[in-house]
Each structure stands twice: as structure tokens, then as C-alpha cells.
Design a protein around this motif. Structure first.
Motif, PDB file in Angstrom:
ATOM      1  N   ASN A  90      24.651   7.229  67.706  1.00  9.65           N
ATOM      2  CA  ASN A  90      25.405   6.669  66.143  1.00  9.65           C
ATOM      3  C   ASN A  90      24.931   5.960  64.702  1.00  9.65           C
ATOM      4  N   ASN A  91      23.450   5.602  65.339  1.00  9.99           N
ATOM      5  CA  ASN A  91      22.943   4.709  64.747  1.00  9.99           C
ATOM      6  C   ASN A  91      21.970   5.649  63.617  1.00  9.99           C
ATOM      7  N   GLN A  92      21.614   5.398  62.478  1.00 12.87           N
ATOM      8  CA  GLN A  92      21.611   6.582  61.118  1.00 12.87           C
ATOM      9  C   GLN A  92      20.265   5.928  60.728  1.00 12.87           C
ATOM     10  N   GLU A  93      18.962   6.531  61.040  1.00 12.95           N
ATOM     11  CA  GLU A  93      17.520   6.417  60.486  1.00 12.95           C
ATOM     12  C   GLU A  93      17.225   7.091  58.958  1.00 12.95           C
ATOM     13  N   GLU A  94      16.796   6.043  58.814  1.00  7.53           N
ATOM     14  CA  GLU A  94      15.914   6.621  57.383  1.00  7.53           C
ATOM     15  C   GLU A  94      16.014   8.573  57.715  1.00  7.53           C
ATOM     16  N   ASP A  95      15.884   8.605  56.380  1.00 10.10           N
ATOM     17  CA  ASP A  95      15.336  10.551  55.744  1.00 10.10           C
ATOM     18  C   ASP A  95      16.507  10.951  57.013  1.00 10.10           C
ATOM     19  N   CYS A  96      17.605  10.473  57.642  1.00 15.62           N
ATOM     20  CA  CYS A  96      18.277  11.366  58.657  1.00 15.62           C
ATOM     21  C   CYS A  96      19.525  12.326  57.822  1.00 15.62           C
ATOM     22  N   PRO A  97      19.891  12.912  57.881  1.00 19.36           N
ATOM     23  CA  PRO A  97      20.771  13.684  57.006  1.00 19.36           C
ATOM     24  C   PRO A  97      22.254  13.219  57.207  1.00 19.36           C
ATOM     25  N   VAL A  98      22.250  13.603  55.842  1.00 19.48           N
ATOM     26  CA  VAL A  98      23.875  12.229  55.507  1.00 19.48           C
ATOM     27  C   VAL A  98      25.087  12.873  55.736  1.00 19.48           C
ATOM     28  N   LEU A  99      25.143  14.478  56.330  1.00 14.61           N
ATOM     29  CA  LEU A  99      26.216  15.186  56.608  1.00 14.61           C
ATOM     30  C   LEU A  99      25.950  15.867  57.345  1.00 14.61           C
ATOM     31  N   LEU A 100      26.744  15.770  58.918  1.00 14.05           N
ATOM     32  CA  LEU A 100      26.487  16.829  60.068  1.00 14.05           C
ATOM     33  C   LEU A 100      27.357  17.426  60.552  1.00 14.05           C
ATOM     34  N   ILE A 101      27.576  19.436  60.477  1.00 13.77           N
ATOM     35  CA  ILE A 101      28.621  19.548  61.343  1.00 13.77           C
ATOM     36  C   ILE A 101      28.817  19.453  62.870  1.00 13.77           C
ATOM     37  N   GLN A 102      29.691  20.301  63.347  1.00 16.49           N
ATOM     38  CA  GLN A 102      29.736  21.581  64.623  1.00 16.49           C
ATOM     39  C   GLN A 102      30.782  21.956  64.812  1.00 16.49           C
ATOM     40  N   ALA A 103      30.802  23.751  64.524  1.00 16.79           N
ATOM     41  CA  ALA A 103      31.436  23.783  65.143  1.00 16.79           C
ATOM     42  C   ALA A 103      31.592  24.298  66.706  1.00 16.79           C
ATOM     43  N   SER A 104      32.520  24.261  67.550  1.00 17.86           N
ATOM     44  CA  SER A 104      32.767  24.412  68.944  1.00 17.86           C
ATOM     45  C   SER A 104      33.146  25.159  69.069  1.00 17.86           C
ATOM     46  N   PHE A 105      32.825  26.841  69.235  1.00 18.36           N
ATOM     47  CA  PHE A 105      34.202  27.440  69.643  1.00 18.36           C
ATOM     48  C   PHE A 105      34.388  27.331  71.400  1.00 18.36           C
ATOM     49  N   PHE A 106      35.655  27.499  71.808  1.00 16.46           N
ATOM     50  CA  PHE A 106      36.047  27.598  72.670  1.00 16.46           C
ATOM     51  C   PHE A 106      36.399  28.585  73.856  1.00 16.46           C
ATOM     52  N   TYR A 123      27.666  16.723  46.389  1.00 19.61           N
ATOM     53  CA  TYR A 123      26.082  16.739  46.445  1.00 19.61           C
ATOM     54  C   TYR A 123      25.328  15.307  47.249  1.00 19.61           C
ATOM     55  N   PRO A 124      25.920  14.170  47.105  1.00 21.97           N
ATOM     56  CA  PRO A 124      25.049  13.808  48.027  1.00 21.97           C
ATOM     57  C   PRO A 124      25.454  13.595  49.306  1.00 21.97           C
ATOM     58  N   LEU A 125      25.822  13.975  49.734  1.00 27.83           N
ATOM     59  CA  LEU A 125      26.307  14.533  51.292  1.00 27.83           C
ATOM     60  C   LEU A 125      25.258  16.053  51.423  1.00 27.83           C
ATOM     61  N   ALA A 126      24.397  16.377  50.296  1.00 29.23           N
ATOM     62  CA  ALA A 126      23.465  16.835  50.784  1.00 29.23           C
ATOM     63  C   ALA A 126      22.058  15.990  50.932  1.00 29.23           C
ATOM     64  N   GLY A 127      22.080  14.952  50.904  1.00 31.71           N
ATOM     65  CA  GLY A 127      21.095  14.697  50.462  1.00 31.71           C
ATOM     66  C   GLY A 127      20.373  13.822  51.507  1.00 31.71           C
ATOM     67  N   ARG A 128      19.561  12.432  51.188  1.00 31.77           N
ATOM     68  CA  ARG A 128      19.149  11.317  52.322  1.00 31.77           C
ATOM     69  C   ARG A 128      19.341  10.331  51.701  1.00 31.77           C
ATOM     70  N   VAL A 129      19.271   9.674  52.641  1.00 34.63           N
ATOM     71  CA  VAL A 129      19.423   8.153  52.310  1.00 34.63           C
ATOM     72  C   VAL A 129      18.003   6.832  51.772  1.00 34.63           C
ATOM     73  N   LYS A 130      17.730   6.498  51.223  1.00 34.63           N
ATOM     74  CA  LYS A 130      16.466   5.404  51.008  1.00 34.63           C
ATOM     75  C   LYS A 130      16.377   4.467  50.527  1.00 34.63           C
ATOM     76  N   ASP A 131      15.697   3.602  51.435  1.00 32.64           N
ATOM     77  CA  ASP A 131      15.633   2.345  51.542  1.00 32.64           C
ATOM     78  C   ASP A 131      16.831   1.602  51.002  1.00 32.64           C
ATOM     79  N   ASN A 132      18.069   1.988  51.732  1.00 29.98           N
ATOM     80  CA  ASN A 132      19.501   1.184  51.675  1.00 29.98           C
ATOM     81  C   ASN A 132      19.985   0.739  49.857  1.00 29.98           C
ATOM     82  N   SER A 133      19.188   2.268  48.952  1.00 26.51           N
ATOM     83  CA  SER A 133      19.547   1.705  47.685  1.00 26.51           C
ATOM     84  C   SER A 133      20.142   3.496  46.729  1.00 26.51           C
ATOM     85  N   ILE A 134      19.073   3.914  47.304  1.00 28.12           N
ATOM     86  CA  ILE A 134      19.693   5.376  46.532  1.00 28.12           C
ATOM     87  C   ILE A 134      20.074   7.087  47.450  1.00 28.12           C
ATOM     88  N   ILE A 135      20.411   7.844  47.149  1.00 29.45           N
ATOM     89  CA  ILE A 135      20.571   8.846  47.982  1.00 29.45           C
ATOM     90  C   ILE A 135      19.657   9.608  46.773  1.00 29.45           C
TER      91      ILE A 135
END
Length: 441
Positions: A121-137, A70-82
Motif C-alpha cells: 500500500n505504500n506508494q512510491e515515486e512514479d507509481c500509477p496514481v490509479l489502479l483498478i482490478q476487476a475480479s470475476f467469480f 486526467y491527474p488519475l492517469a498521471g504520475r506524482v513527482k517530488d511531492n509537488s506536481i502530477i
């Protein structure tokens, strides 16, 4: 390499069941707080097969997996919590206008980055913790790109998540694959008074990325060459790292015309080194690092470098890991100070190595077989950095080197390196399996 990619959809995937109220705040551990605010990236390549609706299977199983992670569906706050409010993971779907073989016959890091779900690649405050990309050839092959905030986990956490996700897709999740949330209780967060600088600030020059592949037979030769009475059974990572370190030092010295001291820092997973050991599925960052030194000797012996690497590792396990358990704040403060001193010292050549070897990433099967190739990179990779991955037979090593443009020509003409490694060989996909061709030097 010329190919185009089109993002055709962007969705937010939420956990299949709401996160309970008592889990809505996830505290980062003290070690998480020291992690850089970047994404840990990984790309897995799968050839065409008869499975039709891969995207729906990926999204449904991802939603179920996020219930456990469940933390992967959250957002990091203040370098202390998700904040685990089920804001969700980002899922992108893309079409690529070429066959997968075009990518695998000449893998180039800069071209592969467009298959990854984040451009910066630099993550900022309130950015998604997890991103997925499915690329079909065009050939129906598939690349799955994963980006996980380094603030919530290391390579072990990323691979635990992937193994759980693929197991859920196959309908066979086990307790051993579910995350254990123990690190923030063992190493609780503190109030940070210092804002950590972005990783990009550590880059000092224009760098170039090169790929070298060491197959199993060449690694066996190399291990025999570097073995000594002190280290009679070197690991494949120690053997390859010693050779690349030696070659990098030779390139630096040829360029500058002088011998400079050199240091090699390697990241290590310490879950099994603490007492009592922590399970591999412990969620979060639990990495350490050790540094080996070479004091500017003109003719550096490979056996000597392997001994230096082993001594550095043994000393780290003996002293620092114990200190980490006794006083984590002091131990990490000392380690951080050491790294900063090395990175800012203009009189020493400092190299870093991160290894994904032995994480069994090639076992990740969502229902259409094992990946034929796995790739990782860091957009903000600092100068003089090495990234190791398993080859797809599990026995060799793929090494991605980020070095200054001035050092690369010396490396490419190093006869000792070329006697053991292939330079960016193509990856062959056949009906009987996959292998890396090592004939192209």
C-alpha cells in the motif's frame, strides 16, 4: 477462507482524448503534500446478472472518465506536481475459483486483500496514481477493486470519481459529477524540506482486524442511550464511535491494570465548512481532523464521550477551519505537530477513526445494479484505528477495528458492545435484494 485468484490480463487505460498541453502539469495543493504516500482502497461486490461483457464496458467508460479526471492517469513527482502525460491507469482482470457467496458468508480482511490491485500500500515515486482490478467469480459475480493515491485525493475525491465513472458507463454524466480543480489554487504547494516518514513506521505492535456491524434498530437504541441535554441528537457515527472508544479503553485498562489517558482523532471532510463552501466534487484532499480527550477516568460514561466528541468537532470547526483559511501553513503545521505528539506519546492511548458513511457508495451502478457489499481497508493501518462504512441499507454502520492482539479478547467479551453489534455477520444475497444477517454474535 480458501480460494485462489489468477491475474489473466494487465492493461494500461489512457484517457479517451489526450490531455491538453496547458493541463499537463497539475500542482498538488499544500494539503495534498501533507497526505501520506499510500493508496486509498475500496472494494465493491456485485452479484451475478445477465450483463455479458462487463470488462469491455468498464475499460471503455474508464477511458472516457480519465479525460475528465486526467491527474488519475498521471504520475506524482517530488511531492509537488502530477505529470499528466496520459501514462494511464493500470487495469487488471482476474478470475477467482469460487462463488461470491464464499467471500460474503465470512468476510475476512486479510483474505480480501488479494482482490485489491496493489499488494504494497505504500506508494512510491512514479507509481500509477490509479489502479483498478476487476475480479470475476465462478458464479459470474464481480468485485471491483480501486486504489487511488492519497496524494491526489481523499474519500470524497474517490467517490466523486466512482460516481462519474458509473454515470459514464450508463451514458448519463452530468456537470455536477465532473471534478472541480480549485484546491491547488486556493492552497498552493510549497517546497518541502522535510521528508515525511512512511505510514508503516507508525505501527508499534502486531495488530488484528475485527468487523462489527450495527444495524439500524440497534443504532436507534444506542443513540437514545447516549443522548444528553448537551447533545440531544447524536449522529450514528458519534454513537457508535463513543461505544467503541469506551470498549477499547476498557480493553486497554484490563490488559494493563491501570487507567491511562486516552484520545480519539476523527477525520472530517471540510468542503462544506469553509466560507464560501467548496463543492463536494472539488478534486484533491480537503480533510481535517479533531481530537477528543478522556483523562483516564475508570468508569467512562457514554454520554460524556459523545459530548467530548461533539465539543472537539465544534471547536475544530470554529477555530481551526477559520485558521486554515487565514494561514493554511500555520494551521496544518499545528495540526501535524499535534498528531505527531499523540502518536509518539507512550503515556496515552491514541485512537483514530476514518468514516466513509454518507458518501452513498451503494448507489454506484455501472449497469448491473447496486453493489451488495462495500469494503475498505488500509494495508498500512496504524494501531488503534477504526474504519466506518455504511451497511448496504444505508442506515447501519460497519466498523473495522485494527487493535493489538492483546486487546482483542477483552473486546470480544465486552457484553455492552455485543448487546449492540454483531460480530462479522454474513452478507446474504437474495433475488429480492441484499441484507446483512445480524443473528450471529
Amino acid at each position: 477462507m480458501a480460494f485462489k485468484i489468477e491475474i489473466i490480463s494487465r492493461e494500461v487505460i489512457k484517457p479517451s482524448h489526450p490531455t491538453p498541453e496547458h493541463l499537463r502539469i497539475y500542482k498538488l495543493s499544500f494539503i495534498d503534500q501533507f497526505a501520506p504516500a499510500v493508496y486509498t482502497p475500496l472494494l465493491l461486490f456485485y452479484p451475478a446478472n445477465d450483463v455479458v461483457d462487463k470488462s469491455q464496458l468498464l475499460k471503455k467508460s474508464l477511458s472516457e472518465t480519465l479525460t475528465h479526471f486526467y491527474p488519475l492517469a498521471g504520475r506524482v513527482k517530488d511531492n509537488s506536481i502530477i505529470k499528466c502525460n496520459d501514462d494511464g491507469a493500470v487495469y487488471l482482470e482476474a478470475h477467482v475459483n469460487c462463488h461470491l457467496t464464499l467471500i460474503l458468508e465470512n468476510p475476512v480482511a486479510d483474505s480480501l486483500k488479494i482482490l485489491h490491485p496493489v499488494n504494497n500500500n505504500n506508494q512510491e515515486e512514479d507509481c500509477p496514481v490509479l489502479l483498478i482490478q476487476a475480479s470475476f467469480f465462478a458464479c459470474k459475480g464481480l468485485a471491483i477493486g480501486i486504489a487511488v493515491s492519497h496524494k491526489v485525493g481523499d474519500s470524497s475525491t474517490v467517490t466523486t470519481f466512482l460516481k462519474a465513472w458509473s454515470a459514464i458507463a450508463l451514458g448519463c454524466i452530468t456537470e455536477a459529477l465532473k471534478p472541480k480543480y480549485v484546491l491547488s489554487a486556493l492552497y498552493p504547494p510549497v517546497e518541502f524540506l522535510i521528508k515525511l516518514p512512511p505510514v508503516q513506521q507508525l505501527k508499534k505492535s502486531k495488530s488484528t482486524i475485527r468487523r462489527y456491524v450495527f444495524n439500524a434498530s440497534k443504532i436507534a437504541e444506542l443513540k437514545a442511550k447516549v443522548a444528553s441535554a448537551t447533545v440531544p441528537w447524536p449522529t450514528r457515527v458519534e454513537a457508535v464511535l463513543a461505544l467503541l472508544w469506551k470498549c477499547a479503553m476498557a480493553a486497554s485498562r484490563s490488559k494493563l491494570g491501570t487507567c491511562r489517558p486516552s484520545a480519539m482523532t476523527q477525520m472530517v471532510n471540510i468542503r462544506k465548512r469553509v466560507v464560501p463552501p467548496l463543492p463536494e466534487n472539488s478534486f484533491g484532499n480537503f480533510l481535517g481532523h479533531f481530537t477528543a480527550h478522556e483523562e483516564g477516568i475508570r468508569k467512562t460514561d457514554l454520554q460524556h464521550l459523545v459530548v467530548q466528541l461533539r465539543l472537539g468537532l465544534d471547536e475544530y470547526y470554529e477555530k481551526h477551519v477559520k485558521k486554515l483559511q487565514e494561514d493554511a501553513h500555520l494551521a496544518l503545521g499545528e495540526a501535524g505537530k499535534e498528531i505527531v505528539n499523540l502518536l509518539t506519546n507512550e503515556d496515552i492511548d491514541h485512537y483514530t477513526c476514518t468514516s466513509w458513511c454518507r458518501f452513498n457508495i451503494y448507489d454506484i451502478d455501472f449497469g448491473w445494479g447496486r453493489p451488495k457489499w462495500v469494503f475498505s481497508f488500509y494495508e498500512a493501518a496504524i494501531d488503534n484505528s477504526f474504519m466506518f462504512l455504511d451497511t448496504n441499507d444505508g442506515e447501519g454502520v460497519e466498523a473495522w477495528l485494527t487493535l493489538s492482539e492483546e486487546d482483542i479478547p477483552f473486546l470480544e467479551n465486552n457484553k455492552e458492545l455485543l448487546s449492540f453489534a454483531s460480530v462479522n455477520p454474513m452478507i446474504l444475497i437474495s433475488s429480492t435484494g441484499s441484507k446483512i444477517l445480524s443473528s450471529r454474535l
